[in-house]
Structure formats: structure tokens, C-alpha cells
Design an enzyme around this catalytic site. Sequence first.
Site, mmCIF file in Angstrom:
data_model
loop_
_atom_site.group_PDB
_atom_site.id
_atom_site.type_symbol
_atom_site.label_atom_id
_atom_site.label_comp_id
_atom_site.label_asym_id
_atom_site.label_seq_id
_atom_site.Cartn_x
_atom_site.Cartn_y
_atom_site.Cartn_z
ATOM 1 N N HIS A 179 -28.621 11.981 22.364
ATOM 2 C CA HIS A 179 -29.704 11.103 21.888
ATOM 3 C C HIS A 179 -29.355 10.536 20.509
ATOM 4 C CE1 HIS A 179 -32.453 13.814 24.497
ATOM 5 N NE2 HIS A 179 -32.419 12.623 25.099
ATOM 6 N N ARG A 206 -25.229 7.768 30.563
ATOM 7 C CA ARG A 206 -24.046 8.626 30.449
ATOM 8 C C ARG A 206 -23.105 8.421 31.625
ATOM 9 N NH1 ARG A 206 -28.024 13.600 30.134
ATOM 10 N NH2 ARG A 206 -28.769 12.239 31.775
ATOM 11 N N SER A 212 -30.816 17.421 28.118
ATOM 12 C CA SER A 212 -31.759 18.414 27.588
ATOM 13 C C SER A 212 -31.906 19.564 28.580
ATOM 14 C CB SER A 212 -33.123 17.763 27.341
ATOM 15 O OG SER A 212 -33.010 16.716 26.420
ATOM 16 N N LYS A 247 -44.517 18.724 33.402
ATOM 17 C CA LYS A 247 -43.358 19.565 33.096
ATOM 18 C C LYS A 247 -43.782 20.817 32.327
ATOM 19 C CE LYS A 247 -39.535 16.268 33.074
ATOM 20 N NZ LYS A 247 -38.506 15.635 32.246
HETATM 21 O O1 PNS Z 1 -35.957 11.771 28.711
HETATM 22 P P1 PNS Z 1 -36.378 11.393 30.089
HETATM 23 O O2 PNS Z 1 -37.141 12.533 30.733
HETATM 24 O O3 PNS Z 1 -35.244 10.895 30.934
HETATM 25 O O4 PNS Z 1 -37.397 10.162 29.915
HETATM 26 C C1 PNS Z 1 -38.017 9.591 31.026
HETATM 27 C C2 PNS Z 1 -39.149 8.628 30.591
HETATM 28 C C3 PNS Z 1 -40.090 9.309 29.605
HETATM 29 C C4 PNS Z 1 -38.547 7.434 29.914
HETATM 30 C C5 PNS Z 1 -39.879 8.207 31.883
HETATM 31 O O5 PNS Z 1 -40.230 9.323 32.620
HETATM 32 C C6 PNS Z 1 -41.138 7.402 31.576
HETATM 33 O O6 PNS Z 1 -41.064 6.277 31.143
HETATM 34 N N1 PNS Z 1 -42.325 8.033 31.793
HETATM 35 C C7 PNS Z 1 -43.598 7.468 31.464
HETATM 36 C C8 PNS Z 1 -44.345 7.017 32.722
HETATM 37 C C9 PNS Z 1 -43.875 5.668 33.171
HETATM 38 O O7 PNS Z 1 -43.922 4.699 32.438
HETATM 39 N N2 PNS Z 1 -43.408 5.614 34.417
HETATM 40 C C10 PNS Z 1 -42.921 4.396 35.003
HETATM 41 C C11 PNS Z 1 -41.500 4.112 34.554
HETATM 42 S S1 PNS Z 1 -40.706 3.454 35.906
#
Ligand code: PNS
Length: 165
Positions: free
Chosen positions: A17, A94, A132, A41
Site C-alpha cells: 500500500h 499486483r 493484508s 469481515k
Molecule cells: O482492500 P480491499 O479489501 O481490496 O478493498 C476493497 C474495496 C474497499 C475497495 C471494495 O470492497 C469496495 O469498494 N467496497 C465498498 C462497497 C462498494 O462500493 N462496492 C461496489 C464496488 S464494485
Amino acid sequence: MRRALFPGSFDPLTNGHIDIIKRSLPLFDEIIIAVLRNPDKDPMFTVEERRDMIQEIVLPMSTENCLLTVDFFSGLTAVFARNKGATAILRGIRTVSDYEYELRMALMNRHLEPDIETVFLMADEEYSYVSSTLMKQVFKLGGDVDGLVPAVVAEKMREKLGEGE
Ligand code: PNS
């Protein structure tokens, strides 16, 4: 004002990150690191703990031209980005398998907020296996994650593990 939102779970923040944040500094005037409050989660750290850690590590990395801030959110990333006045959503890639998931997310976010672009940055190869989830798993099983997460994070992980014993 080029303001980007860097959303994620950041449970915990990794050096991958940080690599993405450093690479994005020259591209934006402000980057908001947005920690998702995800009720589905079972996190290692609360969002407040994550925010505090990220603030400690990342805020000093702000430059003359780019301000780094930290916030948390629940609900849709695209809506939060709009409410914050961000014109870009920043995500790190990545591997090719990341790309498939990220592409779908970016297209959905564009469907929701057509004026907000997703910007992908490639993390250094050094971090291609750093996630993570893996950091938590390896750490809990006694593996060494030094060099893969910031020292502050490794210290807090050790404290967490101690609390659980
Ligand atoms: O660090 P991560 O877990 O890969 O992040 C994922 C994240 C937080 C970017 C994604 O889960 C997200 O945007 N969640 C919020 C809900 C949302 O907007 N969902 C629609 C996106 S397609």
C-alpha cells in the site's frame, strides 16, 4: 484540484500500500486514504485503529504538492468519492488475477459515478505477493512479516496477538 480516493480495507496497511501511495504522490494534489468499515469481515484491527496507524505512518509522507489525509467510510466507494470531491479512485494492481477483480469493480464504479475515473498503479514486483490477508495469516502462525509491513504495523500486530493469548 486533483483529489483521489484510495479505498481499501487496510487490515493492516502493508508496504505494498505504501508503495502505491508513494507512486501516486506526484499525480495528485490530495489523496484521501479511505478505510472501509466492513461489517461482513472479522477484522484484526478496528477501523479507528487502522486509521490511527495509517495516520501515523502516512501523514508524514505528504509533500509540498500532495496532501495525504485519512478517513473511513461505509457504503459505496463511488458515492463516498463523489461526496469527498474526488475525481479519481486509486487502486494498486499486483498480479493479473488482481486485474480481473479490479476491472469489474472499476467498471461498476464508473457505472455509478461516470465522472470518476479509476487509476490503477502497478505495485513494485517486490510486493507482488504481499496482501493484508496473507500478512495476518503468516503472522498468526508465527511467520516473519518484517519488511513487508511498516514497523509500526508489525508492532501493533504483535500487541494484538498478545491480547488474544
Ligand atoms: O482492500 P480491499 O479489501 O481490496 O478493498 C476493497 C474495496 C474497499 C475497495 C471494495 O470492497 C469496495 O469498494 N467496497 C465498498 C462497497 C462498494 O462500493 N462496492 C461496489 C464496488 S464494485
